[in-house]
Structures are given as C-alpha cells and as structure tokens.
Design an enzyme around this catalytic site. Structure first.
Site, short mmCIF file in Angstrom:
data_model
loop_
_atom_site.label_atom_id
_atom_site.label_comp_id
_atom_site.label_asym_id
_atom_site.label_seq_id
_atom_site.Cartn_x
_atom_site.Cartn_y
_atom_site.Cartn_z
N ASP A 1 1.36 4.23 -2.90
CA ASP A 1 0.60 5.77 -1.98
C ASP A 1 1.68 6.76 -2.51
O ASP A 1 1.32 7.67 -3.53
CB ASP A 1 0.69 5.89 -0.72
CG ASP A 1 -0.43 5.02 -0.12
OD1 ASP A 1 -1.69 4.95 -1.15
OD2 ASP A 1 -0.52 4.67 0.86
N ASP B 1 0.80 -1.35 0.12
CA ASP B 1 0.00 -0.09 0.26
C ASP B 1 0.72 1.47 0.46
O ASP B 1 0.66 2.23 -0.54
CB ASP B 1 -1.06 0.29 1.02
CG ASP B 1 -2.24 -1.14 1.00
OD1 ASP B 1 -2.00 -2.24 -0.19
OD2 ASP B 1 -2.96 -0.90 2.10
N GLU C 1 4.20 1.53 -1.27
CA GLU C 1 4.68 1.31 -2.24
C GLU C 1 3.97 1.80 -3.58
O GLU C 1 3.82 3.48 -4.70
CB GLU C 1 5.37 0.62 -3.22
CG GLU C 1 6.65 -0.20 -2.31
CD GLU C 1 6.98 -1.44 -2.72
OE1 GLU C 1 7.52 -1.57 -2.52
OE2 GLU C 1 5.44 -2.41 -2.62
N GLU D 1 -23.10 -19.59 -14.58
CA GLU D 1 -22.19 -18.12 -13.59
C GLU D 1 -22.81 -18.12 -11.91
O GLU D 1 -23.97 -18.58 -11.71
CB GLU D 1 -22.04 -17.06 -13.91
CG GLU D 1 -21.36 -16.87 -15.58
CD GLU D 1 -21.96 -15.78 -16.25
OE1 GLU D 1 -22.36 -15.16 -15.71
OE2 GLU D 1 -21.72 -16.30 -17.74
N LYS E 1 -24.72 -16.19 -10.11
CA LYS E 1 -26.16 -14.99 -9.53
C LYS E 1 -26.01 -14.65 -8.38
O LYS E 1 -26.34 -15.11 -7.45
CB LYS E 1 -27.85 -16.12 -9.55
CG LYS E 1 -28.77 -14.76 -9.67
CD LYS E 1 -30.15 -15.58 -9.90
CE LYS E 1 -31.21 -14.37 -10.62
NZ LYS E 1 -31.26 -12.83 -9.84
S1 IVH Z 1 -27.81 -12.13 -16.57
C1 IVH Z 1 -31.12 -10.55 -19.91
N1 IVH Z 1 -26.42 -13.04 -14.78
O1 IVH Z 1 -30.25 -11.34 -11.40
C2 IVH Z 1 -30.41 -10.92 -18.16
N2 IVH Z 1 -27.71 -11.29 -14.38
O2 IVH Z 1 -33.28 -11.57 -13.43
C3 IVH Z 1 -29.53 -10.32 -17.87
N3 IVH Z 1 -27.86 -11.45 -12.29
O3 IVH Z 1 -31.11 -8.54 -11.41
C4 IVH Z 1 -29.22 -10.99 -16.60
N4 IVH Z 1 -25.46 -13.01 -11.32
O4 IVH Z 1 -28.62 -7.88 -11.50
C5 IVH Z 1 -27.14 -12.46 -15.58
N5 IVH Z 1 -24.26 -13.63 -13.69
C6 IVH Z 1 -25.88 -12.92 -13.78
C7 IVH Z 1 -26.53 -12.54 -12.94
C8 IVH Z 1 -27.26 -11.60 -12.84
C9 IVH Z 1 -27.06 -11.91 -10.29
C10 IVH Z 1 -28.74 -10.14 -11.56
C11 IVH Z 1 -28.59 -9.39 -12.66
C12 IVH Z 1 -30.31 -9.74 -12.98
C13 IVH Z 1 -31.17 -10.47 -12.25
C14 IVH Z 1 -31.89 -10.62 -13.14
#
Ligand code: IVH
Length: 706
Positions: free
Chosen positions: A56, A52, A54, A135, A137
């Site tokens: 800064d 940190d 370095e 991925e 959620k």
């Molecule tokens: S794809 C068209 N990928 O989930 C679809 N959404 O109902 C686009 N979210 O509020 C969404 N992780 O913010 C996607 N890996 C992910 C996500 C993700 C969280 C949230 C997104 C949105 C809701 C979709």
C-alpha cells in the site's frame, strides 16, 4: 516466470523505495515496475514477498506522483485498473478466431478411442505414442483477452463462439490480468488468449457470507458468482468479487506483418510456459504433459479423486494434443477441435425419484425425516437415502412423495436434495404430512413436541427404547467412552437380542452368551471385554459427555469435570452454579441441571458406578497449570492444511499442553501458524499479515520438545 535478474532488480527497487521517502518524478517508472512485480507475486504466484502495508505504501507513492504529474500516467499503470466509468452496454465483438466447444469423454474407453482418432487425423502410426497436455477443466466463465503491441486492449465473453460481449473495463479490474505483457520478446504483435474467470472456493464462501449479512441474495455456486462478476455495470463491483483468471490457450498469435506464429511455437505446453513467463496465471497444479494416452488416463483418474482438494471448482480435465503442428493436421469439426477433448468428472448432481419418507430418532429424541430414493449414482457413490432435516426444510422446498428430485453431492458433503422438479409432476405426488405422534413407537401414541425457536420435533417421553439405543450407540463412540470393539452394529445387535437395554448394561455383559453368537470368536470376546474394562476407568469428562445431555459438548464436559470430585456432586448444583462458569450458557446450564434433578438419571448413574464405571475425578480431569516458561506460553496458534506427523486434535492438545491457545481464524491476534500439506487461504492470509510466525509440523514438534 519473470527472469531471475528481473526479479532481483525489481526486489532491489522495492527495497530502495521502502527506505527512501524522497521520491521524485524520475522514479515513476521504477515504482510502476515494482508494483507490477509485487502484484504478480501476489495475484499470479500466490507468493507475496512484502506485506500488504508495504505494498500500500508504494502504491500510494505512485498515486501521489501521478496526481502531481498526470502527464506521466500510462494506460498500463497499476493505478489505472478501475476507471470509475460505468459500463453502458456490452457491445458484441468478433473473436480473432472462433472459439469452439469441446467434445466430451467420460471413461478410459472414450479416451482410448479419442487417442485412436487423433492418430488417424494427425496421420501418425498407431504404434507411436502421442504426447498430450492435460489441464484442469475450470468451471467458471470463459474470457477472451486481446493484446496488441504488448498492451491489453480488449476482453470479451465467449458468446456464441464467433462473437462475444465486450467487457474490457471489467477485465481491467481483475488483477490477475496483466495490463501489459512482453509478447514482443517472442515476436508476437497481436495475440488472443483464452482463459477462465474463477472465484476460489474459500473466497466464494466469504463472499456469500458477506452478502447474507448485508441481506443480499447468495450465489448458488462459485461459477454464478464469477460469471455474474464479468457482467457488472460498475467495474469497481467486479473488483470486489476477487475474480481470478487462469489462461489455458493462445488462440491467435501474429507478428507485425500479419504472419501467424502459432506454427513456430512447438507445443501447446510451451505456449503455457511463455504465457506464464510474461505474467499470466496458467494452471500449474493439475497440469501435466503426458507421454501417452495411458498416462492421460491415470492422471485424469488421479484428479477425479483429488478434485475436492483443488482450490477452485473443476468439472473435469481437458486433454490437448501437445504438438501445435499436429493440432493443425487434425483440424476442427463445426463444433470442436479434433485434437482436444474434455474428460468430464462423474456428475455430482442427478435426478431421481423420491419413493418414501421414513423417520429416525436421535439420542435426545429428535425425529428426523429421511427420504428414500430410487438408487442413483453421484460422483461414484450410490445414494438411496438423504436426510430431509426437519419439517421446515420439507415445506420450504415443497418436497412431495413421488417427486423427481435433484440430488447433489458437493465435495465431502453429505448428499442433499436441491429441489423437486415441479415441472414434471403429474398430480400423483403426495404432500408429506409430518407425524403428530412418535413414529418409532408402535405401541403407544406419544405426542411430539417442538420447542420454541427450534426446528426439530422431539419425542419427549420415550417408552419404546428407541432413544436408549441411540444413547448407547453414542456412549460407546470414539469421542465419548471410546470402547474398542464395540461399534454401532454390535450395539444394535445386542439390543435386538435383549442383551442390553440401557447404558449400565454395557458394563454387565453376558460374555458367555456373546461367545455363542455367530461371528464372535474367543479373541473378539476378549477384545470387547478389554475395551470395556478400559472404558470403565475413563476420566469423568468423557462420562459426562457420553450421557447425551442436550447441547452438552466436550468442552463444557471438561469444564464441569474440573469443578467436581464426583459426577453425582452435580445433584446438588443449582442453575447459577453452572452459569457462573465462563463458557457455560443458560441452555446447557438448564439441560444439565434438569438431567441431574431427575431420579431416573441418578439411579442410572448409580448403576453405572455399581457396574464398575469410574465416576470420581481423575488427574486427567483436573485443570492443567502451565508454567510461564513453557515453550509456547501465552501464544496463540492455528494448524492448517493436511498434517502428516500428527492428528489435528493431537496437535492442538500438544500445543495447549505447552501453554498455547488454539484459535480458529487468521487475524492480527494470531502468533503462530503451523502449515501442513496443501495449506490454502489461511497461509496466504498469514503471509499477508506479515507478523505471523509460520512453521512446519517438524519445526513445531522441535519447539514443543525443547
Ligand atoms: S480449451 C477450442 N481448456 O470449457 C477449445 N477450455 O467447452 C478451447 N474450459 O467454455 C477450450 N477449462 O471456457 C479449454 N483448460 C481448459 C478449460 C476450458 C475450462 C472451458 C472453456 C469453454 C469450455 C469448452
């Protein structure tokens, strides 16, 4: 990831800058690049390569140069994140493409059905497997970023999907959002990127702790803290929340002529790679390209189990058809894309009915109210009773019998009642009247007492044996006398059968009778006997701890055991004899003093001894003198992450045996950090401090055995 050559070049620049004090106008671009590089290492990769201090230093050099030559300041300079302007209002802005929702799925059947539908819409033969990108959620706040000509120009919330609220100045304050990025490398002139603003779970804890200390209201969960952070009036306040942005979708990409480029990029997973390469934070852990829906199902199940180990809150996984061309074929409903689906993890919250309140007694007489619930499934576990802790808890939440209550199970945490749903009361609910007399004792009325400053009501004079039972359960447990083959259920069974009623009885069992009990073979009786014989020889620090003296923990039990040659020596101790030992406070001193002034307890100890339990100090109880040439003499040490080669307690004991002092926080006082698997924020912090020696379990073992 940045190109290797670029990394090396930038690292070289940094080295140069760190050594060279005479920096001039001509170096400003190099300085900016060096800082951007180190911010990327720190905020995107979580792998800083300089301290940190370095960082800064070079940051200040850039600031000074920019003060001297303001005409050289660029909009994407790392110094230009927080402008000091306050955000007046959040203007509505249109997204470049509408941001839809996601359809939900909950089990394997739903995912298979989704796969079938995708085959149909994409026009792919059912027998041909489709590739999906899966991925996390993220459970935070949606954020939509727009870049033009490689520059970050705008950020907005999701809003209604068509229009969002602009929050560009706040987004600039978030260091995981690059202020410029090399989109042109891929021919992209204008791009819209979707992502999620999140706060790490551990950062959220410290944020709340700080708020509590400052007397500000705490946040209910990391999501509220993050979404609130997006909407602050002062970007400097947003910066303080340490929000991180993971991007998960390239929603729009056009070249300078306005041609869409999404089709020329092959797979969704490729777009994530590109975004990562040009400096964005994309999900790495928890992201996988699955060859078919079967792999998707197992990957989702795996993460359902691991969700609590993730550094951020997740509420499921998102399954996306990987081919961008086939995505196009599938198209959209008004509500969601047909090519993606959310796989929702089992709910951690549920509502259920509070049927009744029962009471339990603890080993020192604390009466704990327990709510009996209509059984409800919470993240895969059926919950039918939860602790109500104490009278204050019930009153502060106004919980009543007959209420519908919201129950939550967060991570490994024991389920608890969040609140009653007051809106659906029908008047039949009954206020919980806390008992005046001990509810365990059906024969006598014993008035409960509540000590000043404590929340618990206690039964001060147990005559029904309920507390003795709890003390016996504690006495045989792992941390106390650790009697093999003698668990809670055996204690309860023997107690009910009248085979044991107080601690000394444990060492005077009628084995012949036990051998006749159902479920007890010859072998299990022998095991029990062996466990008890072994426990009789325990060091006296365990004996002291096993007596259930209020507030007397393992640490103080050890300190006391060092000082006495026989447990009954404590009969002659005065309060001051206790308090003059460092680490023994007045409350423990008072409780232990009182325990050894009570004739009943002395008689009980004498009986224990008569039944063969050792009460004399053993070599294990004596203070250990560590030689100055011990491998870790005088060093402080901390273990973090999941240890695979040893247990945590074992590791700490080994470290102590070679002269190290175990501490629990990473600070400048820490000398050594031993990291196991999935080491999180402690490792990060130690790396930032720079001076901490970081080693693996194997390296630690090698040192202590040297
Ligand atoms: S794809 C068209 N990928 O989930 C679809 N959404 O109902 C686009 N979210 O509020 C969404 N992780 O913010 C996607 N890996 C992910 C996500 C993700 C969280 C949230 C997104 C949105 C809701 C979709």
């Amino acid at each position: 990831m940045y190109q290797k050559e670029e990394q090396i070049a930038l690292a070289k620049t940094t080295n140069l800058l760190l050594k060279n004090d005479k920096i001039g106008k001509a170096d400003i671009e190099d300085l900016r690049n060096a800082i951007k590089y180190h911010e990327w290492r720190y905020y995107i990769l979580n792998e800083p390569v300089i301290s940190d201090f370095e960082y800064d230093t070079i940051y200040k050099k850039l600031e000074n140069l920019e003060k001297e030559f303001p005409e050289l300041i660029t909009n994407d300079s790392p110094t230009q994140r927080v402008s000091g302007d306050l955000i007046e209002n959040f203007n509505q802005v249109a997204h470049l493409t509408p941001m839809l929702s996601l359809a939900n799925s909950y089990d394997e059947g739903d995912l298979n059905e989704f796969d079938k539908q995708v085959h149909k819409f994409a026009g792919v033969d059912e027998t041909a497997p489709l590739q999906y990108s899966v991925e996390p959620k993220f459970d935070g706040g949606t954020i939509v970023l727009v870049y033009e000509n490689n520059q970050f120009i705008r950020a907005a919330t999701r809003g209604d999907g068509e229009m969002g609220e602009e929050m560009t100045l706040n987004a600039r304050a978030m260091k995981s959002i690059p202020l410029s990025a090399n989109f042109s490398k891929y021919g992209i002139y204008k791009a819209e990127i979707r992502g999620e603003a999140l706060i790490r779970k551990d950062k959220f804890e410290s944020l709340n702790q700080k708020r509590e200390e400052e007397g500000q209201p705490v946040f209910a969960n990391p999501r509220n803290a993050a979404t609130g952070g997006l909407r602050m009036k002062d970007p400097a306040e947003t910066a303080k929340r340490e929000i991180e942005v993971f991007v998960y979708q390239l929603g729009f990409a056009e070249d300078k002529e306005g041609n869409s480029l999404l089709n020329s990029l092959k797979n969704h997973s490729d777009t994530l790679k590109i975004l990562s390469e040009i400096g964005f934070k994309v999900p790495v852990e928890g992201q996988k390209v699955c060859k078919n829906i079967g792999e998707v199902v197992s990957f989702c199940a795996e993460w359902q189990e691991k969700r609590d180990k993730y550094a951020y809150e997740l509420d499921g996984m998102v399954v996306k058809l990987d081919s961008l061309q086939l995505q196009e074929e599938c198209g959209y409903t008004n509500h969601h894309p047909r090519w993606a689906i959310a796989y929702k993890f089992k709910a951690k919250q549920a509502t259920t009915k509070l049927l009744n309140v029962e009471y339990q007694v603890g080993k020192i007489g604390t009466i704990t109210p327990v709510a009996k619930l209509e059984p409800v499934s919470l993240a895969g576990v059926v919950v039918s009773s939860v602790s109500l802790h104490n009278e204050d808890f019930i009153n502060s939440k106004d919980i009543r019998i007959g209420d519908t209550v919201l129950v939550e199970r967060a991570g490994d945490v024991i389920p608890y009642i969040v609140k009653p749903i007051e809106a659906i009361r029908d008047g039949s609910e009954k206020v919980i009247i806390y008992p005046k007399y001990c509810p365990m004792n059906t024969k006598e009325q014993i008035t409960l007492v509540r000590a000043e400053g404590e929340a618990a009501w206690r039964c001060p004079n147990c005559t029904c044996g309920a507390q003795d039972l709890q003390r016996m359960i504690f006495h045989v447990s792992k941390d106390a006398m650790d009697i093999d083959g003698f668990g809670k259920s055996n204690v309860e069974r023997f107690f009910q059968l009248g085979l044991i009623s107080t601690l000394p009885d444990i060492y005077n069992l009628d084995y012949e009778k036990i051998a006749t009990l159902e479920g007890f073979g010859k072998k299990s009786v022998e095991n029990l006997k062996a466990g008890i014989e072994k426990a009789k020889k325990s060091p006296i620090n365990r004996v002291l701890y096993s007596l259930s003296i209020h507030h007397l923990g393992q640490k103080v039990s050890k300190l006391l055991a060092e000082q006495i040659s026989h447990v009954l020596d404590l009969r002659n101790w005065e309060i001051e004899d206790y308090t003059k030992i460092r680490d023994i406070g007045p409350v423990v001193a008072q409780n232990t003093y009182q325990f050894f002034k009570d004739d009943k307890n002395i008689a009980m100890l004498q009986q224990l001894e008569a039944n063969g339990v050792n009460l004399t100090q053993t070599p294990e109880d004596k203070p250990t003198v560590i030689a100055e040439d011990a491998p870790l003499f005088g060093k402080t040490i901390l273990f973090t992450g999941t240890l695979n080669l040893m247990g945590r307690k074992e590791a700490e004991a080994m470290a102590a045996a070679v002269g190290a002092k175990n501490i629990s926080v990473v600070s400048s006082n820490l000398n050594i950090l031993v990291v196991g698997e999935n080491a999180g924020s402690k490792l990060e912090k130690a790396q930032k401090l720079g001076k901490v020696q970081i080693m693996t379990e194997a390296e630690f073992l090698e040192i202590i055995n040297s």
